[in-house]
Design a protein around this motif. Structure first.
Motif, PDB file in Angstrom:
ATOM      1  N   ASP A  53      -5.086 -14.167  28.972  1.00 10.54           N
ATOM      2  CA  ASP A  53      -4.211 -13.986  27.824  1.00 10.54           C
ATOM      3  C   ASP A  53      -3.158 -15.087  27.702  1.00 10.54           C
ATOM      4  N   TRP A  54      -3.132 -15.948  28.681  1.00 11.55           N
ATOM      5  CA  TRP A  54      -2.163 -17.056  28.696  1.00 11.55           C
ATOM      6  C   TRP A  54      -2.758 -18.205  27.895  1.00 11.55           C
ATOM      7  N   ASP A  55      -2.360 -18.332  26.649  1.00 13.71           N
ATOM      8  CA  ASP A  55      -2.893 -19.365  25.765  1.00 13.71           C
ATOM      9  C   ASP A  55      -2.117 -20.657  25.994  1.00 13.71           C
ATOM     10  N   GLU A  56      -2.665 -21.518  26.819  1.00 11.08           N
ATOM     11  CA  GLU A  56      -1.974 -22.766  27.145  1.00 11.08           C
ATOM     12  C   GLU A  56      -1.871 -23.689  25.937  1.00 11.08           C
ATOM     13  N   ASP A  57      -2.911 -23.717  25.126  1.00 12.30           N
ATOM     14  CA  ASP A  57      -2.876 -24.597  23.956  1.00 12.30           C
ATOM     15  C   ASP A  57      -1.773 -24.183  22.983  1.00 12.30           C
ATOM     16  N   GLU A  58      -1.629 -22.881  22.775  1.00  9.58           N
ATOM     17  CA  GLU A  58      -0.589 -22.403  21.863  1.00  9.58           C
ATOM     18  C   GLU A  58       0.800 -22.692  22.408  1.00  9.58           C
ATOM     19  N   ARG A  59       0.987 -22.446  23.691  1.00  7.56           N
ATOM     20  CA  ARG A  59       2.301 -22.710  24.291  1.00  7.56           C
ATOM     21  C   ARG A  59       2.607 -24.202  24.307  1.00  7.56           C
ATOM     22  N   LEU A  60       1.593 -25.008  24.573  1.00  5.43           N
ATOM     23  CA  LEU A  60       1.825 -26.442  24.577  1.00  5.43           C
ATOM     24  C   LEU A  60       2.143 -26.953  23.177  1.00  5.43           C
ATOM     25  N   ALA A  61       1.506 -26.375  22.164  1.00  5.55           N
ATOM     26  CA  ALA A  61       1.828 -26.753  20.785  1.00  5.55           C
ATOM     27  C   ALA A  61       3.260 -26.362  20.433  1.00  5.55           C
ATOM     28  N   GLU A  62       3.707 -25.211  20.933  1.00 10.23           N
ATOM     29  CA  GLU A  62       5.096 -24.798  20.688  1.00 10.23           C
ATOM     30  C   GLU A  62       6.073 -25.756  21.356  1.00 10.23           C
ATOM     31  N   TRP A  63       5.740 -26.187  22.579  1.00  4.15           N
ATOM     32  CA  TRP A  63       6.614 -27.140  23.271  1.00  4.15           C
ATOM     33  C   TRP A  63       6.644 -28.482  22.539  1.00  4.15           C
ATOM     34  N   ARG A  64       5.512 -28.926  22.046  1.00  4.69           N
ATOM     35  CA  ARG A  64       5.476 -30.194  21.312  1.00  4.69           C
ATOM     36  C   ARG A  64       6.249 -30.092  19.993  1.00  4.69           C
ATOM     37  N   ALA A  65       6.259 -28.912  19.392  1.00  2.00           N
ATOM     38  CA  ALA A  65       7.040 -28.737  18.176  1.00  2.00           C
ATOM     39  C   ALA A  65       8.535 -28.888  18.466  1.00  2.00           C
ATOM     40  N   ILE A  66       8.976 -28.349  19.588  1.00  4.65           N
ATOM     41  CA  ILE A  66      10.380 -28.528  19.978  1.00  4.65           C
ATOM     42  C   ILE A  66      10.656 -29.987  20.290  1.00  4.65           C
ATOM     43  N   LEU A  67       9.680 -30.651  20.904  1.00 10.09           N
ATOM     44  CA  LEU A  67       9.850 -32.064  21.218  1.00 10.09           C
ATOM     45  C   LEU A  67      10.001 -32.897  19.950  1.00 10.09           C
ATOM     46  N   ASP A  68       9.281 -32.539  18.909  1.00 10.41           N
ATOM     47  CA  ASP A  68       9.389 -33.279  17.645  1.00 10.41           C
ATOM     48  C   ASP A  68      10.758 -33.107  16.996  1.00 10.41           C
ATOM     49  N   ARG A  69      11.383 -31.984  17.248  1.00  9.19           N
ATOM     50  CA  ARG A  69      12.703 -31.738  16.660  1.00  9.19           C
ATOM     51  C   ARG A  69      13.812 -32.521  17.346  1.00  9.19           C
ATOM     52  N   THR A  70      13.522 -33.135  18.495  1.00 12.78           N
ATOM     53  CA  THR A  70      14.538 -33.900  19.223  1.00 12.78           C
ATOM     54  C   THR A  70      14.453 -35.394  18.937  1.00 12.78           C
ATOM     55  N   CYS A  71      13.701 -35.789  17.920  1.00 13.80           N
ATOM     56  CA  CYS A  71      13.533 -37.223  17.645  1.00 13.80           C
ATOM     57  C   CYS A  71      14.845 -37.892  17.267  1.00 13.80           C
ATOM     58  N   GLY A  72      15.741 -37.185  16.611  1.00 17.60           N
ATOM     59  CA  GLY A  72      16.998 -37.776  16.184  1.00 17.60           C
ATOM     60  C   GLY A  72      18.108 -37.694  17.205  1.00 17.60           C
ATOM     61  N   LEU A  73      17.842 -37.140  18.385  1.00 14.34           N
ATOM     62  CA  LEU A  73      18.867 -36.989  19.416  1.00 14.34           C
ATOM     63  C   LEU A  73      18.798 -38.151  20.400  1.00 14.34           C
ATOM     64  N   PRO A  74      19.864 -38.386  21.186  1.00 14.38           N
ATOM     65  CA  PRO A  74      19.806 -39.412  22.233  1.00 14.38           C
ATOM     66  C   PRO A  74      18.680 -39.119  23.231  1.00 14.38           C
ATOM     67  N   PRO A  75      18.100 -40.146  23.828  1.00 15.16           N
ATOM     68  CA  PRO A  75      16.937 -39.924  24.705  1.00 15.16           C
ATOM     69  C   PRO A  75      17.201 -38.963  25.855  1.00 15.16           C
ATOM     70  N   THR A  76      18.324 -39.117  26.552  1.00 15.38           N
ATOM     71  CA  THR A  76      18.578 -38.244  27.699  1.00 15.38           C
ATOM     72  C   THR A  76      18.788 -36.796  27.268  1.00 15.38           C
ATOM     73  N   LEU A  77      19.442 -36.586  26.136  1.00 18.67           N
ATOM     74  CA  LEU A  77      19.619 -35.213  25.640  1.00 18.67           C
ATOM     75  C   LEU A  77      18.275 -34.626  25.214  1.00 18.67           C
ATOM     76  N   ALA A  78      17.428 -35.439  24.601  1.00 21.98           N
ATOM     77  CA  ALA A  78      16.091 -34.966  24.235  1.00 21.98           C
ATOM     78  C   ALA A  78      15.298 -34.582  25.470  1.00 21.98           C
ATOM     79  N   VAL A  79      15.437 -35.346  26.552  1.00 18.75           N
ATOM     80  CA  VAL A  79      14.744 -35.018  27.798  1.00 18.75           C
ATOM     81  C   VAL A  79      15.286 -33.728  28.395  1.00 18.75           C
ATOM     82  N   ALA A  80      16.596 -33.524  28.342  1.00 18.39           N
ATOM     83  CA  ALA A  80      17.167 -32.281  28.854  1.00 18.39           C
ATOM     84  C   ALA A  80      16.652 -31.080  28.079  1.00 18.39           C
TER      85      ALA A  80
END
Length: 390
Positions: free
Chosen positions: A208-235
């Motif tokens: 029941d652990w959908d890795e693809d769905e969770r990874l897509a959710e994480w990548r969506a959050i990653l896309d929202r950090t494009c306008g932030l400083p690099p270290t803050l985006a990494v945090a």
């Protein structure tokens, strides 16, 4: 009985971001990381520093999970010279080491791409199989004669060898039709197997652990950090990975992906940051703060600690190299001592067997070279001896 599927934990970026709390740690992390990267970009021991820190960060990764892996055991296991049977923790640390090396050797944008994530997750073969199946199916559709814009099928190109006998022509046509039918059947079975066959053992993985769905959710959050400083985006990316938990058996991959994000954003062009080593320097009671702002501050402090520790190690190893190179004056041009100096700076410890294999000399000659350089013994054991620049 109705089974309720548990929803994956979500992560929300604090809105608005607490800039008064983040400003100080953010500036310190940006400055420390920039100074280390600038120092390494022009350093004569850049490659040696990178090779040594791979081992340290892999050991720190297991340390954060409550497992102790000695650096000398990890170095020997990597060189296939184990002095004992490798433990499960040592095998996992070596997996982290290999992942770090692959990320560091690849292009900055490869790691977070679809191909890079599939390769690091161990799904490269599955993705290749699905792609091959789609290509085979599309090729079969074209071979069946897809109508063009005029409504006519594409004519086949004349072959260079045309059989003169009509009976031979019919035989070749029958063979070609049989081969095409077999290819279509095999392509259909491969595509069906890729879509419907169970990929993982239910005893080892939660289905029941959908890795693809969770990874897509994480990548969506990653896309929202494009306008932030690099270290803050990494945090934010690191905290989101801890909350979402995309992968079941490789949670350590999150910090490696975050380090790769720093390379992709141009903040760490000359090295791959050691985020596990930085988090190890943070006291245990401060690693999991109660509020979101506090957790982001801890992540920024870990980046600062990793950069400062890396800068100190670089200066110490550079001083050691300067002292060792003074002993090379007056040597013959065919001497193996310069190669030994370069090699000993790439490993936390080296043994006589490792030196002999690297320099292609005998173990006795390796011990003589070590004695001429005056390397410090790291183990203190008579049966197994190793040396290094500490």
């Amino acid at each position: 009985m109705r089974v309720i599927k548990a929803l994956p934990a979500a992560y929300r970026i604090p809105d608005p971001l607490p800039w008064p709390v983040l400003a100080g740690p953010l500036a310190a992390a940006e400055d420390a990381l920039a100074r280390l990267d600038e120092r390494l970009a022009k350093s004569p021991i850049q490659q040696g520093w990178i090779a040594r820190t791979h081992f340290a960060d892999a050991a720190a990764c297991l340390w954060l999970e409550g497992e102790l892996v000695h650096l000398d055991d990890l170095v020997l296991h990597d060189a296939s010279m184990d002095i004992r049977a490798p433990t499960h923790e040592l095998t996992r640390a070596h997996a982290v080491l290999r992942a770090r090396r692959r990320i560091a050797e690849a292009k900055p944008g490869w790691t977070l791409s679809a191909a890079g994530l599939a390769s690091l997750r161990g799904r490269e073969g599955h993705a290749r199989e699905e792609k091959t199946s789609e290509l085979n199916l599309s090729a079969d559709d074209e071979s069946l004669g897809v109508d063009d814009e005029d409504g006519e099928a594409d004519a086949a190109e004349p072959t260079s060898l045309v059989p003169a006998d009509d009976r031979m022509a019919e035989m070749f046509a029958a063979v070609d039709a049989a081969i095409a039918q077999a290819d279509r059947t095999l392509a259909g079975e491969t595509a069906t197997r890729a879509r419907h066959a169970p990929e993982r053992d239910a005893l080892l993985y939660d289905l029941d652990w959908d890795e693809d769905e969770r990874l897509a959710e994480w990548r969506a959050i990653l896309d929202r950090t494009c306008g932030l400083p690099p270290t803050l985006a990494v945090a934010i990316a690191t905290e989101a990975w801890s909350a979402i938990e995309p992968l079941q058996h490789t949670p350590w991959l999150g910090r490696l992906l975050a380090a790769a994000l720093l390379r992709e954003r141009g903040k760490a062009r000359a090295h791959l940051p050691c985020l596990h080593e930085g988090m190890k320097a943070i006291p245990r009671e401060r690693r999991r703060q109660g509020d979101a702002a506090g957790r982001l501050v801890v992540q920024l402090e870990a980046i600062t600690a990793a950069a400062e520790a890396g800068l100190k190690d670089h200066d110490r190893w550079l001083t050691a190299r300067t002292l060792l190179t003074r002993k090379l004056k007056g040597r013959r041009s065919t001497s193996r001592l310069p190669a030994l100096v370069d090699y000993v700076l790439t490993r936390p410890v080296v043994s006589a067997a490792m030196i002999a294999e690297e320099l292609r000399i005998t173990p006795r000659a390796a011990q003589d070279l070590v004695g001429e350089l005056g390397l410090r013994e790291a183990t203190g054991r008579g049966r197994y001896r190793a040396w290094g620049v500490l």
